[in-house]
Write a protein that holds these residues in place. Structure first.
Motif, PDB file in Angstrom:
ATOM      1  N   HIS A 187      -1.732   3.104 -11.096  1.00  0.00           N
ATOM      2  CA  HIS A 187      -1.708   2.674 -12.498  1.00  0.00           C
ATOM      3  C   HIS A 187      -2.743   1.591 -12.796  1.00  0.00           C
ATOM      4  CE1 HIS A 187       0.877  -0.576 -10.865  1.00  0.00           C
ATOM      5  NE2 HIS A 187       0.476  -1.266 -11.915  1.00  0.00           N
ATOM      6  N   ASN A 188      -3.064   0.764 -11.794  1.00  0.00           N
ATOM      7  CA  ASN A 188      -4.094  -0.267 -11.970  1.00  0.00           C
ATOM      8  C   ASN A 188      -5.201  -0.162 -10.927  1.00  0.00           C
ATOM      9  OD1 ASN A 188      -2.701  -1.103  -9.711  1.00  0.00           O
ATOM     10  ND2 ASN A 188      -2.541  -3.248 -10.341  1.00  0.00           N
ATOM     11  N   GLU A 189      -5.181   0.938 -10.176  1.00  0.00           N
ATOM     12  CA  GLU A 189      -6.128   1.118  -9.066  1.00  0.00           C
ATOM     13  C   GLU A 189      -6.145  -0.120  -8.170  1.00  0.00           C
ATOM     14  OE1 GLU A 189      -9.558   4.166 -10.170  1.00  0.00           O
ATOM     15  OE2 GLU A 189      -9.775   2.281 -11.288  1.00  0.00           O
ATOM     16  N   GLY A 190      -4.958  -0.680  -7.963  1.00  0.00           N
ATOM     17  CA  GLY A 190      -4.957  -1.948  -7.257  1.00  0.00           C
ATOM     18  C   GLY A 190      -3.632  -2.355  -6.659  1.00  0.00           C
ATOM     19  N   PHE A 191      -3.345  -3.641  -6.769  1.00  0.00           N
ATOM     20  CA  PHE A 191      -2.285  -4.276  -6.003  1.00  0.00           C
ATOM     21  C   PHE A 191      -0.979  -4.370  -6.791  1.00  0.00           C
ATOM     22  CE2 PHE A 191      -6.368  -5.910  -4.469  1.00  0.00           C
ATOM     23  CZ  PHE A 191      -6.279  -5.555  -3.137  1.00  0.00           C
ATOM     24  N   THR A 192       0.105  -4.449  -6.028  1.00  0.00           N
ATOM     25  CA  THR A 192       1.438  -4.600  -6.627  1.00  0.00           C
ATOM     26  C   THR A 192       2.095  -5.841  -6.029  1.00  0.00           C
ATOM     27  OG1 THR A 192       2.297  -3.022  -4.966  1.00  0.00           O
ATOM     28  CG2 THR A 192       1.695  -2.133  -7.131  1.00  0.00           C
ATOM     29  N   THR A 193       2.957  -5.630  -5.030  1.00  0.00           N
ATOM     30  CA  THR A 193       3.680  -6.737  -4.407  1.00  0.00           C
ATOM     31  C   THR A 193       3.511  -6.684  -2.890  1.00  0.00           C
ATOM     32  OG1 THR A 193       5.706  -5.398  -4.312  1.00  0.00           O
ATOM     33  CG2 THR A 193       5.390  -6.803  -6.259  1.00  0.00           C
ATOM     34  N   ASP A 194       3.919  -7.758  -2.223  1.00  0.00           N
ATOM     35  CA  ASP A 194       3.830  -7.798  -0.768  1.00  0.00           C
ATOM     36  C   ASP A 194       4.617  -6.653  -0.141  1.00  0.00           C
ATOM     37  OD1 ASP A 194       2.376 -10.088  -1.077  1.00  0.00           O
ATOM     38  OD2 ASP A 194       3.963 -11.464  -0.456  1.00  0.00           O
ATOM     39  N   TYR A 195       4.052  -6.045   0.870  1.00  0.00           N
ATOM     40  CA  TYR A 195       4.667  -4.991   1.685  1.00  0.00           C
ATOM     41  C   TYR A 195       4.911  -3.688   0.925  1.00  0.00           C
ATOM     42  CZ  TYR A 195       5.458  -8.990   4.727  1.00  0.00           C
ATOM     43  OH  TYR A 195       5.281 -10.117   5.494  1.00  0.00           O
ATOM     44  N   ASP A 196       4.359  -3.558  -0.268  1.00  0.00           N
ATOM     45  CA  ASP A 196       4.462  -2.297  -0.999  1.00  0.00           C
ATOM     46  C   ASP A 196       3.295  -1.422  -0.560  1.00  0.00           C
ATOM     47  OD1 ASP A 196       5.078  -0.270  -2.777  1.00  0.00           O
ATOM     48  OD2 ASP A 196       4.010  -1.214  -4.449  1.00  0.00           O
ATOM     49  N   LEU A 197       3.532  -0.599   0.465  1.00  0.00           N
ATOM     50  CA  LEU A 197       2.468   0.190   1.087  1.00  0.00           C
ATOM     51  C   LEU A 197       2.931   1.630   1.322  1.00  0.00           C
ATOM     52  CD1 LEU A 197       1.345  -2.525   3.659  1.00  0.00           C
ATOM     53  CD2 LEU A 197       0.041  -1.769   1.652  1.00  0.00           C
TER      54      LEU A 197
END
Length: 635
Positions: free
Chosen positions: A310-320
């Motif tokens: 959705h943002n071609e990027g980052f979310t939260t820690d350990y969301d992999l």
């Protein structure tokens, strides 16, 4: 510490030679055909003819032409008579004819909105495109000498410098890249490490980002500006108000603590910040914090980054997540660019450990072994729905990979001055011949070995006798017990910040050897990474391995690895990629035909099987099929 230009490095390593030849001999030609057939070059021709309207493709497509030109420059630099050279000269002419007398060049605005230049910096990538033009221009000057493209690039940079900066208009690009290009232009003009006009403009842009009032917030409120990018407001707002995280505009870089927003943009910003700060200042401390957050909590084992689409990027820690991992190829390129700059800034080898991970796994998975088919996203699991393609409507990744592979020689080593004289830092001991510039002693070295396959690496001195050059060889993180020899006799070098350092007067034929042997190792993940619970990943040296349906003959999710049994080296390489492959013992889980969606445990059956694991970077080269990096393991 400064990078050793690719012209000082002649790669003999069969792995990287094969990757470069695939790009130079196949990939560049295929990409040029796409650039032509999709109207990217025609946009420049229309501008040169003074036409209006009719722009084809996306508003940032100029950048693909520039990245292609940069990659092609590296091909010509290494092979002056390469058949792509006449094509390069033709494309340079097409681009040069499109530039306005002021130095401005952006075919989307020139054709479609000539009265709205620089009115939508947050979304429409004018500076991003011109940044890639500048990087291509520098590469062409290095390859061709007095290059017409370099003149185009410098005029574009001067136009930007005349418009933006201290005492002028406050402005910078929503998609970072120009900052890196300005620094590179200054190095080309004044020498590596120079801090001239362009460097100071880049630093100013880095430092202005995140300050309030935000120029992007004002743009978002500008109805006329947003008519050009109606999607942008929702990308940069959080619960109705402007947050700036998508654009890394949420706070000044010196206050950042974790990585947010669009992955590629963030990597380019931090790479530029690494080149415009000094050790010990607040920005350097912030970069350390963000780096640690990224690499310990938000990075895939492959070096892929940015899990969300959705943002071609980052979310939260350990969301992999594995199957839905976005992990854009360009983001792995960006991570490598940032990591190498952090390594040069701090002198610490640990940054190059991550660069290596991103290069050999997350980046190389983005291009086929043939050099002409690509991944935009790089999942760590597939049920066969992923396949490589020759191009994308958003085609940033193919030429970005091409320019990085083409310039890989400049990533192998750095040069500089230490307390006791000249130093050659070897970050990636790829088989190659290295020469240091005159100001660093004009020493010549031959690196031998089959790196990154585990084993012995040699660094042999080839002259001139009596050279006073210290060699600092990175000890890779994955080698638990490196051993060293000097002219065949075992010795213990001094380890400084992860490098084995040898300081002595060199004689012809002197040789340092390092045994970087490593056994296949299974890795597990932090339990907070829910996607990898109960699973294991096979690595050998820096190479991440995966299991494909093409080798197993069944869906990989049915395979359960016996992690207590040592993997065995395959005698043959199934696809000719130059890296080892491994047999892994385990079992294949099955349920009787016609089984319900859920069945009692006792109905499941296991059959012993041995599976071939291949490097992750080589997956999906035999057509679409299922794949897993993290496989189930016997408990």
């Amino acid at each position: 510490m400064r990078p050793l230009e690719a012209r000082w490095v002649a790669i003999s390593d069969p792995f990287w030679r094969a990757r470069q030849e695939a790009i130079f001999d196949v990939g560049l030609r295929a990409q040029l055909e796409q650039i032509e057939s999709t109207g990217r070059l025609e946009n420049f021709r229309r501008c040169a003819r003074g036409e209006s309207g009719g722009h084809q493709g996306r508003y940032y497509d100029d950048s693909d032409v520039y990245k292609w030109l940069e990659a092609a420059a590296y091909a010509v630099q290494q092979h002056p008579d390469h058949p792509i050279r006449p094509c390069v000269e033709e494309v340079v002419s097409i681009v040069a004819n499109a530039q306005e007398p002021s130095g401005y060049i952006d075919t989307f605005f020139q054709l479609m909105h000539p009265d709205k230049k620089f009115t939508n910096l947050s979304a429409l990538h004018e500076m991003y495109c011109m940044g890639h033009l500048i990087e291509a221009g520098v590469a062409h000057r290095q390859a061709f000498g007095d290059s017409g493209l370099y003149g185009v690039a410098k005029r574009a940079a001067d136009h930007i410098a005349a418009t933006f900066g201290p005492g002028k208009r406050v402005g910078f690009c929503g998609h970072e890249e120009l900052e890196l290009a300005l620094i590179r232009l200054d190095e080309c003009e004044l020498g590596v490490g120079a801090r001239g006009e362009y460097w100071h403009l880049a630093k100013w842009m880095v430092d202005q980002r995140g300050r309030r009032p935000s120029i992007f917030e004002a743009e978002i409120a500008d109805t006329e500006a947003m008519k050009l990018s109606p999607w942008m407001p929702q990308m940069v707002r959080n619960e109705g108000s402007y947050s700036g995280e998508y654009l890394q505009d949420h706070a000044p870089v010196s206050e950042h603590s974790f990585v947010v927003g669009h992955a590629v943009r963030s990597m380019y910003l931090y790479a530029a910040a690494s080149e415009t700060c000094d050790l010990g200042d607040p920005t350097e401390a912030a970069l350390q914090r963000v780096w640690d957050n990224l690499t310990t909590q938000r990075m895939y084992i492959t070096g892929g980054i940015g899990p969300a689409a959705h943002n071609e990027g980052f979310t939260t820690d350990y969301d992999l997540p594995h199957r839905t991992a976005y992990a854009e190829t360009c983001a792995a390129v960006g991570l490598a660019l940032w990591g190498e700059r952090m390594g040069r800034l701090t002198g610490e080898a640990r940054y190059w450990d991550v660069v290596e991970r991103a290069l050999y796994n997350g980046m190389l998975s983005g291009v086929s072994l043939s050099g002409d088919r690509y991944f935009y996203t790089n999942p760590l699991e597939s049920q066969g729905e992923h396949s490589r393609t020759p191009w994308f409507s958003c085609a940033c990744c193919p030429p970005n990979v091409a320019r990085l592979i083409g310039s890989i020689g400049s990533r192998i080593a750095s040069v500089g001055r230490g307390p006791e004289g000249s130093v050659l830092w070897i970050h990636l001991p790829v088989a190659s011949r290295i020469s240091t510039p005159k100001e660093e002693g004009e020493a010549r070295f031959q690196i031998g070995g089959a790196y990154p396959n585990p084993g012995v690496v040699t660094v042999q001195f080839q002259g001139p006798t009596g050279a006073q050059v210290a060699v600092a060889l990175r000890v890779p993180w994955w080698c638990e017990s490196a051993t060293f020899a000097w002219n065949g006799e075992r010795f213990e070098p001094k380890i400084e910040q992860g490098y084995a350092v040898i300081r002595r007067e060199w004689k012809q034929g002197d040789a340092l050897s390092a045994d970087f042997s490593a056994e296949p190792r299974w890795f597990v993940s932090n339990p907070k990474n829910l996607s990898a619970l109960g699973r294991a990943c096979l690595m050998v040296g820096p190479i991440v391995y995966c299991l494909e349906e093409a080798d197993l003959g069944a869906a990989p999710h049915r395979f359960v690895a016996d992690v207590a049994a040592r993997p065995q080296l395959c005698e043959s390489n199934s696809m000719g990629h130059g890296l080892s492959e491994w047999w892994v013992k385990g079992s294949l889980e099955n349920l009787p035909d016609g089984a319900d969606l859920y069945a009692p445990l006792e109905k499941s059956e296991r059959a012993p099987v041995t599976a071939r694991f291949i490097p992750y970077m080589a997956w999906c080269n035999r057509g679409a099929n299922a794949m897993q990096v993290w496989v189930r393991k016997e408990t």
